[in-house]
Write a protein that holds these residues in place. Structure first.
Motif, mmCIF file in Angstrom:
data_model
loop_
_atom_site.group_PDB
_atom_site.id
_atom_site.type_symbol
_atom_site.label_atom_id
_atom_site.label_comp_id
_atom_site.label_asym_id
_atom_site.label_seq_id
_atom_site.Cartn_x
_atom_site.Cartn_y
_atom_site.Cartn_z
ATOM 1 N N ASN A 87 0.835 -1.211 0.000
ATOM 2 C CA ASN A 87 0.000 0.000 0.000
ATOM 3 C C ASN A 87 0.864 1.252 0.000
ATOM 4 O OD1 ASN A 87 -2.278 -1.757 1.964
ATOM 5 N ND2 ASN A 87 -2.974 -0.605 0.186
ATOM 6 N N GLY A 88 1.833 1.318 -0.916
ATOM 7 C CA GLY A 88 2.705 2.502 -0.940
ATOM 8 C C GLY A 88 2.625 3.245 -2.267
ATOM 9 N N GLY A 89 1.627 2.923 -3.085
ATOM 10 C CA GLY A 89 1.515 3.566 -4.402
ATOM 11 C C GLY A 89 0.817 4.921 -4.315
ATOM 12 N N TYR A 90 0.783 5.581 -5.437
ATOM 13 C CA TYR A 90 0.071 6.867 -5.524
ATOM 14 C C TYR A 90 -1.375 6.690 -5.061
ATOM 15 C CZ TYR A 90 -2.168 10.931 -7.700
ATOM 16 O OH TYR A 90 -2.901 12.065 -7.926
ATOM 17 N N ALA A 91 -2.011 5.612 -5.549
ATOM 18 C CA ALA A 91 -3.426 5.379 -5.244
ATOM 19 C C ALA A 91 -3.658 5.064 -3.766
ATOM 20 C CB ALA A 91 -3.944 4.223 -6.096
ATOM 21 N N ASP A 92 -2.606 4.720 -3.034
ATOM 22 C CA ASP A 92 -2.723 4.436 -1.594
ATOM 23 C C ASP A 92 -2.464 5.678 -0.753
ATOM 24 O OD1 ASP A 92 -2.891 1.427 -1.835
ATOM 25 O OD2 ASP A 92 -0.950 1.770 -2.783
ATOM 26 N N ILE A 93 -1.546 6.524 -1.244
ATOM 27 C CA ILE A 93 -1.146 7.687 -0.435
ATOM 28 C C ILE A 93 -2.130 8.839 -0.626
ATOM 29 C CG2 ILE A 93 0.709 9.366 0.001
ATOM 30 C CD1 ILE A 93 2.669 7.166 -0.896
ATOM 31 N N LEU A 94 -2.666 8.974 -1.840
ATOM 32 C CA LEU A 94 -3.590 10.083 -2.094
ATOM 33 C C LEU A 94 -4.801 10.067 -1.137
ATOM 34 C CD1 LEU A 94 -4.145 12.581 -3.779
ATOM 35 C CD2 LEU A 94 -5.331 11.130 -5.442
ATOM 36 N N SER A 146 7.334 4.246 -4.608
ATOM 37 C CA SER A 146 8.233 4.593 -5.708
ATOM 38 C C SER A 146 8.477 6.096 -5.713
ATOM 39 C CB SER A 146 7.643 4.168 -7.052
ATOM 40 O OG SER A 146 6.552 4.991 -7.395
ATOM 41 N N LYS A 147 9.646 6.466 -6.232
ATOM 42 C CA LYS A 147 9.981 7.885 -6.316
ATOM 43 C C LYS A 147 9.021 8.566 -7.295
ATOM 44 C CE LYS A 147 14.365 10.133 -6.208
ATOM 45 N NZ LYS A 147 15.667 10.259 -6.851
ATOM 46 N N GLN A 148 8.574 7.785 -8.276
ATOM 47 C CA GLN A 148 7.627 8.327 -9.242
ATOM 48 C C GLN A 148 6.342 8.794 -8.533
ATOM 49 O OE1 GLN A 148 6.586 7.702 -13.520
ATOM 50 N NE2 GLN A 148 6.085 5.710 -12.677
ATOM 51 N N ALA A 149 5.818 7.936 -7.639
ATOM 52 C CA ALA A 149 4.613 8.319 -6.886
ATOM 53 C C ALA A 149 4.907 9.573 -6.085
ATOM 54 C CB ALA A 149 4.194 7.180 -5.966
ATOM 55 N N PRO A 193 -12.324 9.069 0.929
ATOM 56 C CA PRO A 193 -11.564 9.715 -0.143
ATOM 57 C C PRO A 193 -11.655 8.988 -1.481
ATOM 58 C CG PRO A 193 -10.093 8.573 1.374
ATOM 59 C CD PRO A 193 -11.458 8.490 1.962
ATOM 60 N N GLY A 194 -12.099 7.734 -1.479
ATOM 61 C CA GLY A 194 -12.203 6.982 -2.735
ATOM 62 C C GLY A 194 -10.837 6.752 -3.361
ATOM 63 N N LEU A 195 -10.855 6.352 -4.623
ATOM 64 C CA LEU A 195 -9.587 6.020 -5.270
ATOM 65 C C LEU A 195 -9.430 6.781 -6.575
ATOM 66 C CD1 LEU A 195 -7.742 2.893 -5.070
ATOM 67 C CD2 LEU A 195 -8.238 3.561 -7.408
ATOM 68 N N GLU A 196 -8.251 7.318 -6.772
ATOM 69 C CA GLU A 196 -8.002 8.119 -7.969
ATOM 70 C C GLU A 196 -6.601 7.793 -8.484
ATOM 71 O OE1 GLU A 196 -7.612 12.772 -8.662
ATOM 72 O OE2 GLU A 196 -8.980 12.296 -7.021
ATOM 73 N N LEU A 197 -6.457 7.669 -9.777
ATOM 74 C CA LEU A 197 -5.128 7.416 -10.355
ATOM 75 C C LEU A 197 -4.654 8.678 -11.067
ATOM 76 C CD1 LEU A 197 -5.593 3.884 -11.996
ATOM 77 C CD2 LEU A 197 -5.064 4.463 -9.649
ATOM 78 N N PRO A 198 -3.352 8.870 -11.181
ATOM 79 C CA PRO A 198 -2.884 10.033 -11.949
ATOM 80 C C PRO A 198 -3.188 9.818 -13.438
ATOM 81 C CG PRO A 198 -1.032 8.638 -11.300
ATOM 82 C CD PRO A 198 -2.254 8.034 -10.680
ATOM 83 N N ASP A 199 -3.424 10.902 -14.186
ATOM 84 C CA ASP A 199 -3.697 10.742 -15.622
ATOM 85 C C ASP A 199 -2.536 10.002 -16.271
ATOM 86 O OD1 ASP A 199 -6.003 12.052 -15.301
ATOM 87 O OD2 ASP A 199 -5.217 14.022 -15.886
ATOM 88 N N GLN A 200 -1.357 10.408 -15.891
ATOM 89 C CA GLN A 200 -0.143 9.776 -16.415
ATOM 90 C C GLN A 200 0.822 9.525 -15.270
ATOM 91 O OE1 GLN A 200 1.193 8.823 -19.582
ATOM 92 N NE2 GLN A 200 -1.005 8.745 -19.886
#
Ligand code: MIC
Ligand code: SF4
Length: 658
Positions: free
Chosen positions: A299-306, A329-332, A425-432
């Motif tokens: 649970n360390g991805g963008y979708a987990d931290i947002l 990831s550094k990307q997130a 907060p629901g779940l959201e992914l970055p566009d890119q």
């Protein structure tokens, strides 16, 4: 007969055997991954096998576990790994670029391909239809050399998902529910394949949380079919062209079925100190919390931290609770920073970390004595956090953030009622996923073309061929569910010796008995005795390599975890299964002798061996091994066996050719 998704991918990659559960199969590996704490051995073994170039479609070397480089030994390991990746043709991910599973998912994971990794959570990209399996380092080295990977054909279990997750329930609750129902050994010898109408309600990051933690069930792997959600994720990571349609046939047959209605799930939590010790959050509400960490490969991805960032916006973390966010990831991290969320989290009281495994294995953020820590991780084995008698709970980012806000464990639904303005907060992914690639060095950008070894990087020890007569003391008797964290802990004081087996061996089983290593050396051989599920957890082959170095000849256990059993064969230790009565009767310190000629028995396919204890009583122990595993054992381990193959003149031979 129709096929499951698992069978389709295996059939596509099969080089030996038949897809009959329980039978050994050999499969071709498309991609391999390795990380910093298992990777040094992988490349030393690759070198010892005199292989000179990676043969798989892709190999990736990540530096993710000990990125703080507390000791020059870690930095030397990282430099060695960069030089090995450059010399042999692998991608190299620099320290701080993120956890192998997260970075792999974002950059390389591809549906329909096979992935073998020297980390037990390698099955993570099963969430986007990749068949991914964790294994010991030596198996990775051989696969990278073009050899097949051998594994027992698992039973494929259908996990049928119905309904849709209600507010505040998450993918973490799906896998915690599985653990509650099936336990940490419920998945041994199985692949969990997810089907049903609930699948399309889950995004790829939610699916990978589930497949990642399938490892805690002891499963060989976990996998989802592919669909519009997979296509959507691949598009966001810029690899839409890698999509492959993967669905089970209508008449596919599964060994078993489990139905989970997502609509029935409520926020769950695993209590100390086993991932299957799962209860509803409400059952432990009110427990004061000292530390909360959001991160890890689960649970360390963008979708987990947002979601955590949204819950924290305009609020403050409770004064007695520390909240650490460690992105996968550094990307997130970069995307969250560019969107301004990192600043919001900092303002709320978050201590923002670099992208690392770190605290998951007791490297940094070690909990205070007698304190409670809530983590979004996958393992809470006792002592793994870096302090004995720890009290670590596992939960979703939403439950973790709610606890950080309130200073105590609270069901986020109840906190929302209390605060009035807190929304799911629901779940959201970055566009890119458009972070920079500066920390990912492709083989054609390699900076080194020769191995750079610091003074701490030793050789790979070899074992003599198996003897005829095995006898010695039962040096240690252990309980059920002994983890590889008990056998070779991964905390920073010990981890720095991963490339130096003689030194690392001094810590063998020290968490069970501090005197063990010295006693084993003094006894000049002997046996380990354990209950069920011996060696669960990590893929670290050091948990077999170090006992081998100390002279241990065999392990008598009621059952073994899959990867560890393979590692025992790979390093020439005999894994014998005993029944409960024998386990109960045998005592630490007893004299154990295998009455049969072990060398002959192993070679000839003998399955039952007579164990004589104290010259007083006898019992039967089973050797459950394939023909190939028997040859490996007889040769004194996989490295010696593979070398023998080459010496016997099978030029270009890989173990797959045997
Ligand atoms: C773990 O989670 O236990 C680890 C640390 O990632 C291990 C790998 C290792 O021991 O280096 C794993 O899961 O295989
Ligand atoms: Fe790293 Fe923890 Fe995941 Fe292992 S379980 S790879 S230590 S984050």
């Amino acid at each position: 007969m129709g096929q499951t998704v698992t069978e389709k991918i295996l059939a596509d990659h099969l080089v030996e055997g038949e897809l009959t559960p329980g039978e050994e199969i050999g499969i071709e590996i498309d991609q391999v991954l390795t990380q910093d704490t298992t990777g040094t051995m992988v490349w030393l073994q690759f070198e010892a096998l005199e292989l000179d170039e990676v043969q798989t479609e892709l190999a990736a070397q990540y530096c993710d576990h000990q990125t703080y480089q507390f000791d020059f030994k870690n930095t030397d390991d990282h430099r060695f790994l960069r030089s090995a990746a450059g010399t042999f043709g692998a991608h190299f991910s620099r320290p701080g670029n993120g956890i192998c599973h997260n970075v792999h998912k974002e950059n390389f994971a591809a549906p329909g391909k096979t992935l073998l990794g020297s980390d037990s959570h390698t099955p993570t990209p099963g969430g986007l239809g990749q068949l991914a399996i964790g294994a010991g380092g030596l198996d990775i080295a051989v696969a990278m050399g073009g050899g097949a990977y051998y594994v027992e054909m698992p039973e494929v279990v259908n996990v049928r998902l119905e309904g849709e997750l209600p507010a505040w329930s998450t993918a973490k609750d799906v896998i915690l529910e599985m653990l509650r129902q099936l336990s940490v050994k419920g998945g041994v010898g199985k692949v969990f394949e997810y089907t049903g109408p609930g699948v399309e309600t889950l995004s790829v990051p939610e699916r990978t949380t589930i497949t990642n933690m399938g490892t805690e069930l002891g499963a060989t792997s976990s996998i989802f079919p592919t669909d519009e959600k997979t296509k959507d994720f691949l598009k966001r990571v810029g690899r839409e062209d890698e999509h492959v349609d993967l669905q089970p046939d209508d008449d596919a047959e599964y060994a078993d079925e489990l139905v989970i209605d997502l609509s029935d799930l409520e926020p769950l939590i695993a209590k100390p100190s086993m991932p299957d010790n799962v209860v509803p959050v409400r059952e432990v509400a009110g427990e004061s919390v000292d530390q909360v960490i959001i991160g890890s490969c689960t649970n360390g991805g963008y979708a987990d931290i947002l979601p955590a960032a949204k819950m924290l916006e305009g609020r403050e973390v409770d004064k007695k609770t520390d909240l650490i966010v460690a992105p996968g990831s550094k990307q997130a991290s970069e995307i969250l920073a560019r969107q301004g969320w990192t600043a919001e989290m900092m303002a709320a009281g978050v201590n923002f970390s670099e992208a690392t495994c770190g605290a998951c294995i007791g490297i940094g953020h070690v909990p205070a004595s007698d304190s409670v820590s809530l983590r979004t991780f996958n393992r809470n084995f006792e002592g793994r956090s870096g302090i004995e008698d720890d009290s670590v709970y596992l939960c979703s980012p939403e439950v973790a953030t709610a606890a950080a806000l309130k200073g105590e464990i609270v069901d986020p639904r109840d906190l929302a009622d209390e605060l009035g303005d807190l929304e799911d907060p629901g779940l959201e992914l970055p566009d890119q996923y458009d972070g920079s690639k500066a920390d990912l060095i492709a083989p054609d950008e390699a900076v080194d073309d020769d191995l750079i070894k610091g003074p701490n990087i030793g050789d790979v020890p070899l074992k003599d061929p198996l003897q005829s007569h095995l006898a010695g003391e039962a040096l240690l008797k252990m309980t059920d569910n002994i983890t590889t964290d008990h056998i070779i802990p991964a905390t920073s004081d010990i981890l720095k010796f991963r490339s130096n087996v003689p030194k690392l061996s001094e810590f063998t089983l020290s968490r069970v008995d501090e005197s063990f290593a010295q006693r084993a050396l003094d006894a000049d051989g002997g046996f380990l005795v354990a209950g069920e599920n011996y060696g669960q957890g990590s893929s670290r082959e050091h948990a077999a390599l170090c006992p081998m170095y100390l002279g241990i000849e065999g392990v008598l256990a009621q059952s073994f975890a899959r990867i560890h059993k393979a590692n025992l064969f790979n390093f020439g230790l005999v894994p014998l299964t005993i029944d409960e009565d024998t386990y109960e009767k045998i005592e630490q310190g007893d004299d154990v002798e295998i009455v049969d000629d072990v060398g002959d028995g192993v070679r000839s396919g003998q399955e039952e061996f007579t164990v004589r204890v104290n010259d007083d009583w006898e019992a039967t122990a089973q050797l459950d091994a394939s023909e190939r595993e028997r040859k490996i054992l007889a040769a004194g381990g996989k490295l010696s066996w593979t070398k023998q193959q080459y010496d016997e003149g099978e030029s270009g031979a890989t173990p797959a050719d045997d």
